[in-house]
Scaffold this motif. Structure first.
Motif, mmCIF file in Angstrom:
data_model
loop_
_atom_site.group_PDB
_atom_site.id
_atom_site.type_symbol
_atom_site.label_atom_id
_atom_site.label_comp_id
_atom_site.label_asym_id
_atom_site.label_seq_id
_atom_site.Cartn_x
_atom_site.Cartn_y
_atom_site.Cartn_z
ATOM 1 N N THR A 261 0.849 -1.189 0.000
ATOM 2 C CA THR A 261 0.000 0.000 0.000
ATOM 3 C C THR A 261 0.887 1.241 0.000
ATOM 4 N N GLY A 262 0.250 2.417 0.097
ATOM 5 C CA GLY A 262 1.016 3.654 0.031
ATOM 6 C C GLY A 262 0.653 4.619 1.142
ATOM 7 N N LYS A 263 1.557 5.542 1.420
ATOM 8 C CA LYS A 263 1.306 6.633 2.358
ATOM 9 C C LYS A 263 0.678 7.811 1.618
ATOM 10 N N GLY A 264 -0.195 8.537 2.295
ATOM 11 C CA GLY A 264 -0.749 9.753 1.721
ATOM 12 C C GLY A 264 -1.901 9.496 0.775
ATOM 13 N N ARG A 265 -2.005 10.329 -0.260
ATOM 14 C CA ARG A 265 -3.162 10.268 -1.151
ATOM 15 C C ARG A 265 -2.918 9.449 -2.406
ATOM 16 N N ALA A 266 -1.797 8.733 -2.452
ATOM 17 C CA ALA A 266 -1.502 7.908 -3.624
ATOM 18 C C ALA A 266 -1.045 6.515 -3.211
ATOM 19 N N PHE A 267 -1.471 5.529 -3.982
ATOM 20 C CA PHE A 267 -0.841 4.209 -3.928
ATOM 21 C C PHE A 267 0.528 4.362 -4.574
ATOM 22 N N SER A 268 0.541 4.736 -5.839
ATOM 23 C CA SER A 268 1.771 5.127 -6.528
ATOM 24 C C SER A 268 1.424 5.807 -7.842
ATOM 25 N N ALA A 269 2.102 6.918 -8.116
ATOM 26 C CA ALA A 269 1.912 7.645 -9.371
ATOM 27 C C ALA A 269 2.690 7.022 -10.513
ATOM 28 N N GLY A 270 3.370 5.897 -10.259
ATOM 29 C CA GLY A 270 4.137 5.234 -11.318
ATOM 30 C C GLY A 270 5.589 5.657 -11.318
ATOM 31 N N ASP A 271 6.264 5.391 -12.414
ATOM 32 C CA ASP A 271 7.691 5.706 -12.492
ATOM 33 C C ASP A 271 7.948 7.196 -12.311
ATOM 34 N N ASP A 272 9.031 7.508 -11.635
ATOM 35 C CA ASP A 272 9.451 8.883 -11.402
ATOM 36 C C ASP A 272 9.944 9.477 -12.720
ATOM 37 N N ILE A 273 9.164 10.381 -13.297
ATOM 38 C CA ILE A 273 9.487 10.933 -14.619
ATOM 39 C C ILE A 273 10.782 11.738 -14.579
ATOM 40 N N TYR A 274 11.047 12.410 -13.467
ATOM 41 C CA TYR A 274 12.293 13.165 -13.338
ATOM 42 C C TYR A 274 13.498 12.235 -13.469
ATOM 43 N N SER A 275 13.429 11.076 -12.816
ATOM 44 C CA SER A 275 14.527 10.109 -12.886
ATOM 45 C C SER A 275 14.700 9.582 -14.304
ATOM 46 N N MET A 276 13.601 9.273 -14.973
ATOM 47 C CA MET A 276 13.671 8.727 -16.326
ATOM 48 C C MET A 276 14.165 9.777 -17.316
ATOM 49 N N TYR A 277 13.736 11.016 -17.128
ATOM 50 C CA TYR A 277 14.173 12.095 -18.021
ATOM 51 C C TYR A 277 15.682 12.302 -17.938
ATOM 52 N N ASN A 278 16.245 12.110 -16.757
ATOM 53 C CA ASN A 278 17.681 12.345 -16.558
ATOM 54 C C ASN A 278 18.571 11.194 -17.008
ATOM 55 N N LEU A 279 17.978 10.083 -17.456
ATOM 56 C CA LEU A 279 18.797 9.001 -18.018
ATOM 57 C C LEU A 279 19.386 9.484 -19.343
ATOM 58 N N SER A 280 20.712 9.466 -19.445
ATOM 59 C CA SER A 280 21.353 10.136 -20.581
ATOM 60 C C SER A 280 22.047 9.200 -21.562
ATOM 61 N N ASN A 281 22.191 7.917 -21.212
ATOM 62 C CA ASN A 281 22.892 7.011 -22.120
ATOM 63 C C ASN A 281 22.366 5.588 -21.921
ATOM 64 N N PRO A 282 22.679 4.682 -22.853
ATOM 65 C CA PRO A 282 22.151 3.316 -22.754
ATOM 66 C C PRO A 282 22.543 2.587 -21.478
ATOM 67 N N GLN A 283 23.726 2.865 -20.959
ATOM 68 C CA GLN A 283 24.171 2.175 -19.751
ATOM 69 C C GLN A 283 23.319 2.577 -18.542
ATOM 70 N N GLU A 284 23.064 3.879 -18.407
ATOM 71 C CA GLU A 284 22.230 4.350 -17.301
ATOM 72 C C GLU A 284 20.805 3.806 -17.422
ATOM 73 N N SER A 285 20.275 3.838 -18.646
ATOM 74 C CA SER A 285 18.918 3.366 -18.860
ATOM 75 C C SER A 285 18.803 1.866 -18.590
ATOM 76 N N GLU A 286 19.788 1.111 -19.052
ATOM 77 C CA GLU A 286 19.770 -0.332 -18.824
ATOM 78 C C GLU A 286 19.800 -0.649 -17.339
ATOM 79 N N LEU A 287 20.631 0.061 -16.576
ATOM 80 C CA LEU A 287 20.732 -0.166 -15.141
ATOM 81 C C LEU A 287 19.411 0.155 -14.449
ATOM 82 N N PHE A 288 18.799 1.293 -14.821
ATOM 83 C CA PHE A 288 17.537 1.697 -14.201
ATOM 84 C C PHE A 288 16.458 0.648 -14.434
ATOM 85 N N PHE A 289 16.332 0.187 -15.667
ATOM 86 C CA PHE A 289 15.230 -0.718 -15.992
ATOM 87 C C PHE A 289 15.520 -2.170 -15.610
#
Length: 244
Positions: A49-77
């Motif tokens: 479950t979640g704290k506050g008014r959300a279960f989860s808004a999904g992936d953090d778009i700020y984090s995904m936007y800051n992925l700058s190369n294939p290595q970073e993206s591969e590690l994140f996913f």
């Protein structure tokens, strides 16, 4: 993430209330660790479950936007998929208690859960297409889980309420917010009537094939670096910053 044991339940709680429990690298990693811990703990059921008014808004778009190369993206996913894989490999029942909004990856987690209980003002949306991305779990198994009805959610990113989510099959029970915990305990009591070996066998026989989800997550890692996706994520972040 918070982890608690009470009433023979392992409680796993999203705890980024100020970010609507958005899933960044650390959250996915802690979710994986918490799921593995819960599956090995001396409890019968896992509740997410979640704290506050959300279960989860999904992936953090700020984090995904800051992925700058294939290595970073591969590690994140790869980290993201490790948490999904932990859900798929659970030997105990997983109840998702939707305490508020469930968007994107937060909504997709519900497709992997065994039982979903939602408060009556919960909202649901699978909105990755707006960002030039794909919802990997919903794309890979959504049609098999929910049939043609999932397509409208995938292709319109429309927000739906708890009543419609139950009609579609995403949600099993709807309760007033103040009755969420009592409903969880009621369902856990029913589960506890079953033999533990029977539950493990049922979980094993109904296990979702991980291969299609893994392929979809890999495609998402590529799409996240494309110019159209970056532009849409940039506009999303700018809009969000203006609102705050």
């Amino acid at each position: 993430m918070l982890y608690e044991k009470e009433n023979n339940i392992s409680w796993i709680i999203f705890n980024r209330e100020d970010k609507l429990n958005a899933l960044d690298f650390d959250t996915w990693s802690q979710l994986r660790d918490s799921l593995i811990k819960a599956d090995n703990d001396d409890t019968n059921v896992i509740v997410l479950t979640g704290k506050g008014r959300a279960f989860s808004a999904g992936d953090d778009i700020y984090s995904m936007y800051n992925l700058s190369n294939p290595q970073e993206s591969e590690l994140f996913f790869e980290n993201l998929f490790a948490a999904i894989d932990a859900i798929l490999n659970l030997s105990k029942p997983l109840i998702s208690a939707v305490n508020g909004l469930a968007y994107g990856g937060g909504c997709e987690i519900l497709l992997l859960s065994d039982i979903v209980i939602a408060v009556n003002d919960a909202k649901f949306s699978i909105s990755e297409g707006k960002l030039g991305l794909i919802p990997p779990m919903a794309s890979a198994i959504g049609y098999k889980a929910l049939g043609r009805r999932i397509m409208r959610l995938l292709l319109t990113a429309e927000e739906i309420d708890a009543k419609e989510a139950k009609e579609i099959g995403i949600v099993d029970y709807i309760v007033p917010k103040e009755e969420l915990n009592s409903k969880i305990l009621e369902i856990v009591k029913l589960i506890n009537n079953l033999d533990k070996n029977s539950i493990k066998s049922i979980k094993n026989w109904t296990r979702i094939d991980r291969k299609m989800i893994e392929k979809a997550v890999r495609e998402l890692s590529f799409m996240c670096l494309t110019s159209p996706a970056k532009e849409r994520m940039r506009k999303f972040i700018e809009k969000r910053n203006k609102l705050t």
